[in-house]
Scaffold this motif. Structure first.
Motif, PDB file in Angstrom:
ATOM      1  N   ASP A  52       0.837  -1.198   0.000  1.00 50.55           N
ATOM      2  CA  ASP A  52       0.000   0.000   0.000  1.00 50.55           C
ATOM      3  C   ASP A  52       0.879   1.257   0.000  1.00 50.55           C
ATOM      4  O   ASP A  52       2.060   1.210   0.310  1.00 50.55           O
ATOM      5  CB  ASP A  52      -0.884   0.053   1.255  1.00 50.55           C
ATOM      6  N   THR A 112      -6.075   1.907  -0.630  1.00 53.19           N
ATOM      7  CA  THR A 112      -4.988   1.107  -1.190  1.00 53.19           C
ATOM      8  C   THR A 112      -4.897   1.369  -2.691  1.00 53.19           C
ATOM      9  O   THR A 112      -5.635   2.183  -3.245  1.00 53.19           O
ATOM     10  CB  THR A 112      -5.228  -0.387  -0.937  1.00 53.19           C
ATOM     11  N   LYS A 113      -3.992   0.636  -3.333  1.00 58.19           N
ATOM     12  CA  LYS A 113      -3.834   0.784  -4.785  1.00 58.19           C
ATOM     13  C   LYS A 113      -5.033   0.233  -5.544  1.00 58.19           C
ATOM     14  O   LYS A 113      -5.262   0.578  -6.693  1.00 58.19           O
ATOM     15  CB  LYS A 113      -2.568   0.065  -5.253  1.00 58.19           C
ATOM     16  N   ARG A 114      -5.767  -0.680  -4.859  1.00 65.04           N
ATOM     17  CA  ARG A 114      -6.939  -1.266  -5.499  1.00 65.04           C
ATOM     18  C   ARG A 114      -8.133  -0.332  -5.340  1.00 65.04           C
ATOM     19  O   ARG A 114      -8.415   0.138  -4.234  1.00 65.04           O
ATOM     20  CB  ARG A 114      -7.246  -2.637  -4.893  1.00 65.04           C
ATOM     21  N   GLU A 115      -8.820  -0.092  -6.423  1.00 65.15           N
ATOM     22  CA  GLU A 115      -9.924   0.866  -6.431  1.00 65.15           C
ATOM     23  C   GLU A 115     -11.011   0.443  -5.435  1.00 65.15           C
ATOM     24  O   GLU A 115     -11.400  -0.714  -5.356  1.00 65.15           O
ATOM     25  CB  GLU A 115     -10.523   0.963  -7.840  1.00 65.15           C
TER      26      GLU A 115
END
Length: 347
Positions: A30, A57-60
């Protein structure tokens, strides 16, 4: 956020905590954007300050969340923090509760349990109560390292000494601290008997220390500061006493003994506790354990009464500890006159 609580200024995280969060985020892949860091103070805790800290985080649409526990002032008077951490890690290895993610000087970071913390009313829900009883039995079956001797009486005597040292002459007189050693001695003599079962108890099963995953109906017990080996009846007594509290009102210290669980409710809980291991208990077994638990409420009132006196002098959380202690001691003297006769008939 601009309130200072126990040395933690909200909006300005301790440097060591920030380093720990950055390290955890890096290990998880992250990136922490300080502008998007969200800190929420969780109310209801009376020993520590507890915060929920989240960041994207990097995930949408994915949010990383951890729980941060800032140790309360003076808690070293109640328990050994190193022992508590060892207990925390051991319980986690057994598959119970959150994982320990890291420590820093003022506190620690824990796994955030994505479940609902119970409310005061939940303890009276028959379905939820049955789940708690079964989980308590499971918790009591844990094999923990170290001595398996009863801790209750030693801890109460230690706390009594601390309360005497801290209290003003007026409070010492009001709470009868000079006569309290004799009360503890009497209770230990009358309540202890050879056939009581000693287990690793939670010893603080108030609703805020119980979480439920409503999708799976699974219960998680958290916060093990006061966990130790004690009689089963004492842990049951503690849970029953906590049914009179609601720590999320404008007067969280006020206890309503008018709603203390009656005999039928207590027996139902004990029956579920005993039957959760697969064996149906006899009515005699249920009656005996329920009666023992009722007697141990006396020890519970003294235990948390002493805790309240000490906390009033060392902890700055917004809670009227002295008034809480008054209620516990009042209940002790009130119930002692009712229960003492049966106490003397114990084997």
């Amino acid at each position: 956020m601009a309130v200072k609580r126990n040395g933690f200024v909200e909006g300005s995280l301790p440097e060591e905590l920030m380093k720990l969060l950055l390290s955890l985020a890096s290990n998880w892949g992250d990136v922490i954007d300080m502008d998007k860091l969200k800190v929420i103070h969780l109310s209801g805790a009376m020993t520590n300050d507890v915060y929920q800290i989240s960041w994207p985080t990097k995930r949408e649409d994915d949010i990383r969340t951890v729980l941060v526990r800032i140790y309360g002032e003076g808690v070293d008077l109640f328990f050994n923090r190193d022992d508590e951490i060892q207990t925390f890690e051991c319980i986690s290895k057994h598959g119970h509760g959150p994982r320990l993610l890291g420590q820093f000087p003022e506190g620690r970071v824990e796994e955030f349990i994505h479940a609902r913390t119970l409310s005061a009313g939940d303890l009276r829900d028959p379905v939820i109560s049955a789940l708690i009883a079964a989980k308590m039995k499971e918790f009591h079956n844990l094999e923990m390292p170290g001595s398996k001797n009863v801790v209750l009486w030693y801890r109460m005597r230690k706390w009594l000494n601390e309360a005497k040292c801290l209290s003003s002459p007026e409070h010492a007189k009001e709470f009868g601290l000079d006569m309290m050693a004799e009360e503890i001695d009497t209770l230990e003599e009358e309540l202890s008997h050879d056939n009581q079962e000693i287990v690793f108890g939670h010893n603080d099963l108030q609703y805020g220390n119980i979480m439920i995953d409503e999708k799976t109906s699974s219960i998680t017990l958290i916060d093990y500061e006061y966990a130790s080996y004690n009689p089963i009846a004492y842990d049951l007594a503690n849970h029953f006493c906590e049914m009179v509290a609601n720590y999320h009102t404008d007067t969280p210290h006020i206890l309503d003994y008018g709603i203390y669980p009656g005999a039928e409710e207590r027996h139902r809980f004990v029956r579920r506790y005993l039957s959760s291991s697969g064996n149906e208990p006899s009515e005699t077994e249920v009656e005996q354990l329920a009666n023992d638990a009722e007697k141990y409420t006396l020890a519970n009132h003294l235990f948390w009464g002493l805790w309240g006196i000490i906390s009033a002098y060392v902890n700055h959380i917004d809670f009227d500890y002295l008034e809480y202690a008054r209620q516990r001691f009042h209940q002790y003297w009130l119930r002692k006159s009712i229960l003492l006769g049966t106490l003397r008939s114990l084997p």
